[in-house]
Design a protein around this motif. Structure first.
Motif, PDB file in Angstrom:
ATOM      1  N   UNK A   1       0.811  -1.219   0.000  1.00  0.00           N
ATOM      2  CA  UNK A   1       0.000   0.000   0.000  1.00  0.00           C
ATOM      3  C   UNK A   1       0.844   1.270   0.000  1.00  0.00           C
ATOM      4  N   UNK A   2       1.917   1.287   0.804  1.00  0.00           N
ATOM      5  CA  UNK A   2       2.669   2.526   0.994  1.00  0.00           C
ATOM      6  C   UNK A   2       4.012   2.561   0.270  1.00  0.00           C
ATOM      7  N   UNK A   3       4.563   1.415  -0.057  1.00  0.00           N
ATOM      8  CA  UNK A   3       5.859   1.386  -0.719  1.00  0.00           C
ATOM      9  C   UNK A   3       5.949   0.172  -1.662  1.00  0.00           C
ATOM     10  N   UNK A   4       5.173   0.210  -2.768  1.00  0.00           N
ATOM     11  CA  UNK A   4       5.187  -0.927  -3.696  1.00  0.00           C
ATOM     12  C   UNK A   4       6.498  -0.987  -4.474  1.00  0.00           C
ATOM     13  N   UNK A   5       6.637  -2.048  -5.249  1.00  0.00           N
ATOM     14  CA  UNK A   5       7.802  -2.158  -6.114  1.00  0.00           C
ATOM     15  C   UNK A   5       7.734  -1.112  -7.232  1.00  0.00           C
ATOM     16  N   UNK A   6       8.901  -0.835  -7.775  1.00  0.00           N
ATOM     17  CA  UNK A   6       9.035   0.207  -8.791  1.00  0.00           C
ATOM     18  C   UNK A   6       9.130  -0.422 -10.182  1.00  0.00           C
ATOM     19  N   UNK A   7       8.469   0.194 -11.159  1.00  0.00           N
ATOM     20  CA  UNK A   7       8.520  -0.305 -12.529  1.00  0.00           C
ATOM     21  C   UNK A   7       8.489   0.828 -13.537  1.00  0.00           C
ATOM     22  N   UNK A   8       8.657   0.472 -14.812  1.00  0.00           N
ATOM     23  CA  UNK A   8       8.658   1.452 -15.894  1.00  0.00           C
ATOM     24  C   UNK A   8       7.568   1.097 -16.896  1.00  0.00           C
ATOM     25  N   UNK A   9       6.992   2.123 -17.491  1.00  0.00           N
ATOM     26  CA  UNK A   9       5.993   1.949 -18.532  1.00  0.00           C
ATOM     27  C   UNK A   9       6.379   2.798 -19.731  1.00  0.00           C
ATOM     28  N   UNK A  10       6.268   2.223 -20.904  1.00  0.00           N
ATOM     29  CA  UNK A  10       6.516   2.956 -22.145  1.00  0.00           C
ATOM     30  C   UNK A  10       5.249   2.889 -22.975  1.00  0.00           C
ATOM     31  N   UNK A  11       4.584   4.035 -23.104  1.00  0.00           N
ATOM     32  CA  UNK A  11       3.314   4.086 -23.825  1.00  0.00           C
ATOM     33  C   UNK A  11       3.365   5.209 -24.864  1.00  0.00           C
ATOM     34  N   UNK A  12       3.933   4.933 -26.046  1.00  0.00           N
ATOM     35  CA  UNK A  12       4.116   5.985 -27.056  1.00  0.00           C
ATOM     36  C   UNK A  12       2.837   6.379 -27.778  1.00  0.00           C
ATOM     37  N   UNK A  13       1.779   5.557 -27.661  1.00  0.00           N
ATOM     38  CA  UNK A  13       0.535   5.867 -28.358  1.00  0.00           C
ATOM     39  C   UNK A  13      -0.668   5.717 -27.456  1.00  0.00           C
ATOM     40  N   UNK A  14      -1.807   6.216 -27.945  1.00  0.00           N
ATOM     41  CA  UNK A  14      -3.044   6.166 -27.169  1.00  0.00           C
ATOM     42  C   UNK A  14      -4.221   6.160 -28.160  1.00  0.00           C
ATOM     43  N   UNK A  15      -4.920   5.032 -28.310  1.00  0.00           N
ATOM     44  CA  UNK A  15      -6.005   4.965 -29.290  1.00  0.00           C
ATOM     45  C   UNK A  15      -7.218   5.817 -28.935  1.00  0.00           C
ATOM     46  N   UNK A  16      -7.264   6.333 -27.697  1.00  0.00           N
ATOM     47  CA  UNK A  16      -8.405   7.142 -27.262  1.00  0.00           C
ATOM     48  C   UNK A  16      -8.180   8.640 -27.449  1.00  0.00           C
ATOM     49  N   UNK A  17      -7.102   9.016 -28.121  1.00  0.00           N
ATOM     50  CA  UNK A  17      -6.809  10.436 -28.306  1.00  0.00           C
ATOM     51  C   UNK A  17      -7.907  11.163 -29.081  1.00  0.00           C
ATOM     52  N   UNK A  18      -8.133  12.409 -28.697  1.00  0.00           N
ATOM     53  CA  UNK A  18      -9.030  13.287 -29.438  1.00  0.00           C
ATOM     54  C   UNK A  18      -8.204  14.166 -30.370  1.00  0.00           C
ATOM     55  N   UNK A  19      -8.787  14.729 -31.401  1.00  0.00           N
ATOM     56  CA  UNK A  19      -8.027  15.615 -32.288  1.00  0.00           C
ATOM     57  C   UNK A  19      -7.765  16.968 -31.616  1.00  0.00           C
ATOM     58  N   UNK A  20      -6.687  17.596 -32.001  1.00  0.00           N
ATOM     59  CA  UNK A  20      -6.448  18.968 -31.568  1.00  0.00           C
ATOM     60  C   UNK A  20      -7.436  19.889 -32.274  1.00  0.00           C
ATOM     61  N   UNK A  21      -7.999  20.843 -31.540  1.00  0.00           N
ATOM     62  CA  UNK A  21      -8.959  21.797 -32.111  1.00  0.00           C
ATOM     63  C   UNK A  21      -8.348  23.195 -32.073  1.00  0.00           C
ATOM     64  N   UNK A  22      -8.411  23.885 -33.205  1.00  0.00           N
ATOM     65  CA  UNK A  22      -7.776  25.193 -33.325  1.00  0.00           C
ATOM     66  C   UNK A  22      -8.785  26.207 -33.854  1.00  0.00           C
ATOM     67  N   UNK A  23      -8.914  27.329 -33.158  1.00  0.00           N
ATOM     68  CA  UNK A  23      -9.708  28.466 -33.628  1.00  0.00           C
ATOM     69  C   UNK A  23      -8.735  29.605 -33.923  1.00  0.00           C
ATOM     70  N   UNK A  24      -8.727  30.069 -35.172  1.00  0.00           N
ATOM     71  CA  UNK A  24      -7.719  31.029 -35.624  1.00  0.00           C
ATOM     72  C   UNK A  24      -8.353  32.368 -36.001  1.00  0.00           C
ATOM     73  N   UNK A  25      -7.651  33.449 -35.617  1.00  0.00           N
ATOM     74  CA  UNK A  25      -8.029  34.805 -35.994  1.00  0.00           C
ATOM     75  C   UNK A  25      -6.794  35.463 -36.617  1.00  0.00           C
ATOM     76  N   UNK A  26      -6.962  36.064 -37.777  1.00  0.00           N
ATOM     77  CA  UNK A  26      -5.844  36.725 -38.455  1.00  0.00           C
ATOM     78  C   UNK A  26      -6.297  38.069 -39.003  1.00  0.00           C
TER      79      UNK A  26
END
Length: 290
Positions: free
Chosen positions: A186-211
């Protein structure tokens, strides 16, 4: 046909410049079979459901879009203006499936592959508006407004990722989150590493532009422009600290820390640009027109 190559270059060191038959290109499976018949070697796409090919996770994306656009021109209060306005509807349905791969053990490694999948479906109505106002014969102003989306690329949607406990030296027990302190689930678990370069649940970036820009055409081949812009960005895609906790068989509770691709709340970009151009036709001799 006794060779996989075609044309006069079939017997050369480089093979034929014509390459494969068009029918092989149109039907890859037929091309693979043809290659095997000619060479005796089996080639083909990997089995994406096999964990051995987990780095090649299949991702599907179906996009639907519709567009409307209108142009206009008029004169008001002595000023001429023209421009266009548009509306774009987009719908995207994407999904990806892969594996979460857990590797643990120091002397003898154990690998556990768990199917993992995800996806997202979204639709947006994206307007745009552009207008140009002729202030004088030499000066004009432009104003623009638009909304856009930028979908994550396939590498960012990759669902496959890996986790593994961390070991120091020849220790067969993983390091704890607080080194030197005894393991506690609970207070001091073992240590590990995770490598997660992608995410299938990503949403698109939304951009509102004024020029807004002001353009001065002081010569046939010369102009000076200043442009002001502001972009509001939502659901930025970036890597952020990521942590998951799991119970590993024969090991115990492990907290895996690393980074993962995710959507960040919001951000913005603003600034201005100054640009100009001039053809140096006033220079003498061969230098004229540089």
């Amino acid at each position: 046909q006794q060779t996989i190559f075609r044309g006069d270059g079939a017997s050369s060191v480089f093979g034929s410049a014509l390459g494969y038959l068009q029918s092989d290109v149109n039907d890859p499976e037929a091309g693979f079979a043809h290659y095997k018949a000619l060479t005796g070697t089996t080639i083909g796409y990997p089995d994406f459901t096999d964990p051995l090919h987990r780095t090649y996770s299949p991702i599907k994306e179906n996009d639907t879009a519709a567009y409307l656009r209108a142009t206009f021109a008029a004169q008001q209060s002595g000023f001429e203006f023209d421009g266009n306005m548009g509306l774009r509807y987009v719908q995207t349905d994407e999904s990806g499936s892969g594996f979460k791969t857990l590797t643990y053990g120091k002397r003898t490694q154990t690998e556990v592959d768990t199917p993992f999948s995800g996806g997202n479906k979204y639709n947006f109505i994206l307007p745009s508006f552009n207008v140009r106002v002729h202030l004088t014969n030499d000066i004009q102003a432009r104003f623009a407004f638009s909304k856009n989306i930028y979908r994550p690329d396939f590498s960012q949607l990759n669902p496959t990722y890996t986790i593994n406990p961390n070991y120091t030296g020849n220790n067969t027990t993983p390091d704890t989150v607080n080194p030197g302190q005894p393991y506690n689930a609970d207070t001091n678990p073992y240590q590990g590493s995770v490598s997660r370069p992608g995410n299938p649940d990503l949403k698109p970036e939304r951009v509102t532009s004024y020029d807004a820009s002001l353009e001065w055409y002081f010569a046939k081949d010369g102009s000076l422009t200043i442009d002001f812009y502001h972009k509001d960005i939502a659901d930025l895609i970036d890597s952020r600290p990521y942590s998951i906790t799991e119970t590993v068989p024969t090991v115990g509770v492990v907290r895996f820390d690393g980074t993962a691709v995710t959507n960040v709340t919001s951000g913005y970009v603003k600034g201005f640009e100054i640009s100009g151009q001039r053809c140096f036709d006033f220079l003498p001799g061969g230098l004229s027109g540089l």
